[in-house]
Scaffold this active site. Structure first.
Site, mmCIF file in Angstrom:
data_model
loop_
_atom_site.group_PDB
_atom_site.id
_atom_site.type_symbol
_atom_site.label_atom_id
_atom_site.label_comp_id
_atom_site.label_asym_id
_atom_site.label_seq_id
_atom_site.Cartn_x
_atom_site.Cartn_y
_atom_site.Cartn_z
ATOM 1 N N SER A 117 0.815 -1.212 0.000
ATOM 2 C CA SER A 117 0.000 0.000 0.000
ATOM 3 C C SER A 117 0.848 1.260 0.000
ATOM 4 O O SER A 117 0.302 2.365 0.032
ATOM 5 C CB SER A 117 -0.918 0.013 1.232
ATOM 6 O OG SER A 117 -0.150 -0.033 2.423
ATOM 7 N N HIS A 138 -1.748 -2.054 -6.271
ATOM 8 C CA HIS A 138 -2.353 -1.824 -4.965
ATOM 9 C C HIS A 138 -3.871 -1.969 -5.062
ATOM 10 O O HIS A 138 -4.566 -1.086 -5.559
ATOM 11 C CB HIS A 138 -1.973 -0.426 -4.451
ATOM 12 C CG HIS A 138 -2.567 -0.099 -3.119
ATOM 13 N ND1 HIS A 138 -2.825 1.191 -2.725
ATOM 14 C CD2 HIS A 138 -2.959 -0.901 -2.097
ATOM 15 C CE1 HIS A 138 -3.355 1.172 -1.516
ATOM 16 N NE2 HIS A 138 -3.442 -0.079 -1.113
ATOM 17 N N GLU A 150 -4.327 0.781 -8.019
ATOM 18 C CA GLU A 150 -3.205 1.638 -8.399
ATOM 19 C C GLU A 150 -2.102 0.760 -8.974
ATOM 20 O O GLU A 150 -1.693 -0.218 -8.339
ATOM 21 C CB GLU A 150 -2.664 2.385 -7.177
ATOM 22 C CG GLU A 150 -3.604 3.418 -6.601
ATOM 23 C CD GLU A 150 -3.037 4.089 -5.359
ATOM 24 O OE1 GLU A 150 -3.108 5.318 -5.275
ATOM 25 O OE2 GLU A 150 -2.521 3.372 -4.467
ATOM 26 N N ASN A 188 -3.446 6.411 -0.442
ATOM 27 C CA ASN A 188 -3.059 6.399 0.963
ATOM 28 C C ASN A 188 -2.441 7.707 1.410
ATOM 29 O O ASN A 188 -2.571 8.106 2.570
ATOM 30 C CB ASN A 188 -2.105 5.236 1.248
ATOM 31 C CG ASN A 188 -2.856 3.948 1.499
ATOM 32 O OD1 ASN A 188 -4.070 3.902 1.372
ATOM 33 N ND2 ASN A 188 -2.142 2.901 1.853
#
Length: 283
Positions: A117, A138, A150, A188
């Site tokens: 992540s 991700h 992602e 994130n």
């Protein structure tokens, strides 16, 4: 590229295995824990049973998907895999070690994909010994529901590697965003700020239910930041936050005291029954 290996049979790994199998891929899973592999298959069956009750899947869909998933006793069984996706603990050394271990069995053409992540893909790829064959993908939790993925290229990821992984991701009917290889990537980096500031507001006396209500009603988030942190696991959140802070050194990404306190007490969110919120015991 029809044979996929998934290493790690926790919540994320099981979800990745499920969507790959649903798309028709031959999926082989491995986890060092036999119990985790057993729970993985049971969890996928439960996921389908829920969707069948809602009319979103059929028994035939369930059968076909489960027929496409097998579980391996060891990594030697991955010798014929075209792509290996890792979903193990969010630690660079752990992930590199896993890729090196499976690398002893797979072909030189096998592509490695990390579900990190926010760890540096270029560093991971270089240490894996095959920098041109490794990149990040991700996924978001729960994988069968969340549409976004992602894709992250390392500084030596080849065009062929990227295109192969993109094709698989398109087959999964995901929304693809190309993210830079920086701490936290895109989502994130944004999300951790919201979670951290919400956590800091608790230290000032704010009510967690009201904070999440503001994020849902005011910002249109389907789930508040604190509830999402609990769902993700506060152990995962603290690791992700610490990694971003180490990479950027910006105060917004420093681990909040409330998050650190909950983690130290073993209150990790939904999986332990308590985090920012308290959850009823499972029957």
């Amino acid at each position: 590229m029809k044979r996929i290996g998934v290493i790690g049979c926790g919540f994320m790994g099981s979800g990745i295995a499920q969507v790959c199998a649903q798309a028709g891929y031959d999926v082989l899973c491995y986890d060092a824990s036999r119990e985790s592999m057993d729970k993985s298959r049971a969890g996928i069956e439960k996921s389908f049973d829920s969707r069948i009750k809602k009319g979103k899947a059929t028994e035939e869909d369930k059968r076909k998907t489960l027929d496409n998933i097998r579980y391996a006793a060891d990594l030697a069984a991955f010798a014929d895999r075209d792509i290996v996706i890792e979903a193990v603990y969010e630690d660079l050394d752990v992930k590199v070690g896993m890729f090196k271990e499976v690398g002893a069995y797979v072909s030189a053409d096998c592509i490695f994909v990390s579900n990190t992540s926010g760890l540096c893909i270029s560093d991971m790829a270089e240490r894996s010994g095959r920098p041109d064959k490794l990149m990040g993908a991700h996924f978001f939790s729960p994988v069968p529901v969340m549409k976004l993925v992602e894709l992250i290229r390392g500084n030596k990821t080849s065009d062929a590697t990227y295109q192969a992984v993109r094709t698989v991701t398109e087959d999964l009917r995901k929304v693809i965003v190309d993210a830079p290889d920086g701490p936290g990537f895109i989502v994130n980096l944004l999300l951790v700020v919201i979670m951290n500031e919400a956590s800091r507001m608790l230290e000032l006396g704010a009510d967690p239910t009201e904070l999440d209500a503001v994020l849902k009603a005011g910002l249109g988030m389907p789930m508040g930041g604190l509830g999402l942190a609990d769902l993700s696991g506060l152990d995962v959140c603290i690791k992700s936050t610490a990694n971003i802070y180490e990479g950027l050194g910006v105060r917004d990404f420093a681990v909040p005291r409330m998050l650190r306190r909950l983690y130290d007490y073993g209150h990790l969110g939904l999986k332990t029954g308590r985090g920012y919120f308290t959850y009823p015991a499972k029957a």
